[in-house]
Write an enzyme that holds these catalytic residues in place. Structure first.
Site, PDB file in Angstrom:
ATOM      1  N   LYS A 201       0.860  -1.178   0.000  1.00  0.00           N
ATOM      2  CA  LYS A 201       0.000   0.000   0.000  1.00  0.00           C
ATOM      3  C   LYS A 201       0.898   1.230   0.000  1.00  0.00           C
ATOM      4  CE  LYS A 201      -1.679   2.824   2.896  1.00  0.00           C
ATOM      5  NZ  LYS A 201      -1.749   4.027   2.007  1.00  0.00           N
ATOM      6  N   GLU A 274      10.206   1.271  10.630  1.00  0.00           N
ATOM      7  CA  GLU A 274      11.107   2.424  10.693  1.00  0.00           C
ATOM      8  C   GLU A 274      10.235   3.649  10.916  1.00  0.00           C
ATOM      9  OE1 GLU A 274      13.637   5.247   7.952  1.00  0.00           O
ATOM     10  OE2 GLU A 274      14.398   3.189   7.814  1.00  0.00           O
ATOM     11  N   CYS A 308      13.384  10.798   7.113  1.00  0.00           N
ATOM     12  CA  CYS A 308      13.397  10.279   8.490  1.00  0.00           C
ATOM     13  C   CYS A 308      14.758  10.441   9.156  1.00  0.00           C
ATOM     14  CB  CYS A 308      13.006   8.806   8.489  1.00  0.00           C
ATOM     15  SG  CYS A 308      11.369   8.465   7.833  1.00  0.00           S
ATOM     16  N   GLU A 406       8.999  16.056  16.205  1.00  0.00           N
ATOM     17  CA  GLU A 406       9.556  15.920  14.860  1.00  0.00           C
ATOM     18  C   GLU A 406       8.870  16.913  13.926  1.00  0.00           C
ATOM     19  OE1 GLU A 406      10.745  12.351  11.757  1.00  0.00           O
ATOM     20  OE2 GLU A 406       8.874  12.162  12.878  1.00  0.00           O
TER      21      GLU A 406
END
Length: 537
Positions: A201, A274, A308, A406
């Site tokens: 997906k 992750e 990331c 973040e």
């Protein structure tokens, strides 16, 4: 809009026109291309994706329902058995052909990546490199990684033990929007060569890139039914992927990663995650500040900070802070922003309104609470609806959102320190542990500092690329940044189940040769002592 008509997207160094930059989205994303790439994708509804460069629609796409997801898994499962029976060297050869095709036809996917993510072309090219390297690595090393392995048995010479590796079955992969080539097909390559099928997906906004990669893998020799793609809203389609998968691979936010882990745990299937990061860069007093400043630009602003493993916090020794900041701010202010489908721009757009809102909120909150802007701090609607200037903040304190949330955008907070221990302690003051960066002229000192940082990767004298690009070594997160690893041996064995086959020869593991229970127990006890004395493992 042609390149000649494009506005100057930087105040000091406008992007020079490039002939190939005159291509438009309509030139690249044609109805014929969309029809070819979406052929076979189950979808009872319709959805669309958009380009961040203008906010305009790129393509109409099939939208999968839960029933479509179930059917995709049925097709993948039916095809997986035959694929697993193909010798591993033939499966690996598919990856090597895919490597060549990606490099030969990279211009096609570079256009798609740019249009779907808003990246500068050089940052899109990082994905091409990463996927090609992973394909080469697993194409060469998979037969050795997956070969049967002999182990010492319970009784020397009498017990023969072999470890076999079997594919898990059908891997469910949920891929993010920020690296739509590398974090989709790049993660799927070791799953395929290990004998699995994959139901992926991708994020709807970057689905064309993933579909292009699937098309190229099929051209390289992968059976089409082995690689299924479903498209749809994450909260609807994502849980269905987890519900049917034999193993789940997820890259995305920590919050969603926890939900994926709970879903997988409820079914007792494995998962690799992750997740988020608040990555730190440490500039020690003996660092080359010129190189560190140039490296900080790459580390903080590649893909507009939507990576990331990009750096969001910099800790610089007080003795070199002024020199570093002068160079870093000057380089940052000179970055060229652009939208052309061509090399030249040094930073692109944020992906959409949600990312822009987060960036604006973090910067505004920090400035209102007393942080100082050294560069950037403003949106650039003249460039595109989601452009934001690369931004440096100093004087960020613990009460500011940008301190520990973040951002996932082109914003970095710079802090000064006076001792190595202080720098490490402040870098570690986060629940995340994905990537970090250390700058020093003393390689031994750099390795010593790296060993004290609880992050899955540490780069010395660079931001993120050396560790990520070293695909023989594992890459992943500690703490709230994830579970499991991609790359190397761990990156392929996670897609397999280990099976131990033990063959007992000549004598049983039980009293024999006239021994009673006591004699057998004494015999085995003496045997264990001898094995220790002769250093058996």
């Amino acid at each position: 809009m042609t390149d000649a008509q494009a506005p100057e997207l930087t105040r000091t160094n406008p992007l020079a026109p490039a002939p190939e930059g005159a291509r438009t989205a309509a030139d690249v994303v044609t109805p014929e291309l969309v029809a070819a790439l979406t052929k076979g994708v189950g979808g009872s509804g319709r959805t669309a994706n958009h380009t961040p460069f203008t906010g305009e629609k790129l393509a109409d796409l099939p939208e999968s329902t839960p029933e479509d997801v179930a059917r995709a898994f049925e097709r993948a499962r039916a095809a997986q058995t035959a694929w697993a029976a193909v010798p591993v060297r033939r499966r690996a050869a598919v990856l090597l052909r895919f490597h060549d095709l990606v490099l030969q036809r990279q211009a096609e996917v570079l256009d798609l990546i740019q249009l779907e993510t808003g990246k500068a072309r050089l940052h899109a090219h990082e994905e091409v490199l990463a996927v090609a390297v992973a394909a080469r690595h697993y194409g060469r090393r998979a037969p050795a990684y997956l070969r049967p392995r002999r182990h010492a048995g319970a009784l020397p010479a009498l017990t023969k033990v072999t470890e076999l590796r079997h594919p898990r079955g059908v891997v469910g992969q949920i891929a993010p929007w920020n690296y739509p080539l590398e974090l989709s097909v790049g993660d799927a390559l070791p799953a395929f060569v290990a004998g699995n099928a994959v139901v992926m997906k991708p994020d709807t906004e970057t689905a064309l890139t993933a579909l292009w990669a699937r098309d190229l893998l099929v051209e390289a020799g992968l059976p089409a039914e082995v690689f299924q793609v479903v498209i749809g809203d994450g909260p609807v389609v994502g849980p269905e992927v987890v519900r049917h998968a034999d193993y789940v691979s997820f890259t995305g936010s920590t919050r969603t990663g926890r939900e994926v882990a709970r879903g997988a745990a409820g079914r007792l299937v494995g998962v690799s995650l992750e997740l988020g990061g608040k990555n730190a860069m440490l500039v020690l007093e003996d660092a080359d500040v010129e190189k560190a400043a140039a490296g900080a630009v790459r580390a903080c602003f590649s893909s507009a900070g939507q990576l990331c493993i990009s750096i969001e916090r910099i800790y610089v020794h007080a003795s070199v802070a002024d020199a570093f900041l002068e160079r870093f701010a000057a380089r940052t202010r000179a970055l060229r922003l652009g939208t052309a489908l061509a090399y030249g721009a040094e930073m692109g757009s944020l992906v959409g309104p949600r990312q822009l809102e987060t960036v604006e909120r973090h910067v505004a909150d920090a400035v209102e609470r007393g942080a100082k802007l050294l560069a950037g701090g403003v949106a650039r609607p003249d460039a595109g609806p989601y452009f934001y200037e690369p931004t440096i903040l100093e004087g960020v304190t613990d009460d500011m959102a940008v301190c520990d949330e973040e951002t996932f955008g082109p914003v970095v907070a710079v802090h000064r320190f006076t001792s190595e221990d202080e720098a490490i302690a402040r870098a570690e003051a986060t629940p995340y542990g994905l990537n970090s960066s250390v700058w020093t002229r003393d390689a031994r000192r750099g390795r010593s500092v790296a060993a004290r940082l609880r992050t899955g990767t540490v780069n010395i004298n660079e931001g993120y690329a050396p560790a990520y690009g070293s695909v023989q070594s594992p890459m992943g997160g500690m703490k709230d940044s994830g579970l499991g690893r991609r790359h190397g041996l761990e990156g392929i064995l996670k897609y397999t189940e280990a099976q131990t086959v033990a063959e007992q020869r000549l004598l049983p593991m039980a009293p024999s040769l006239g021994m009673d229970d006591r004699a057998y127990a004494e015999f085995m006890t003496r045997g264990l002592r001898l094995m220790k004395a002769f250093r058996f493992r």
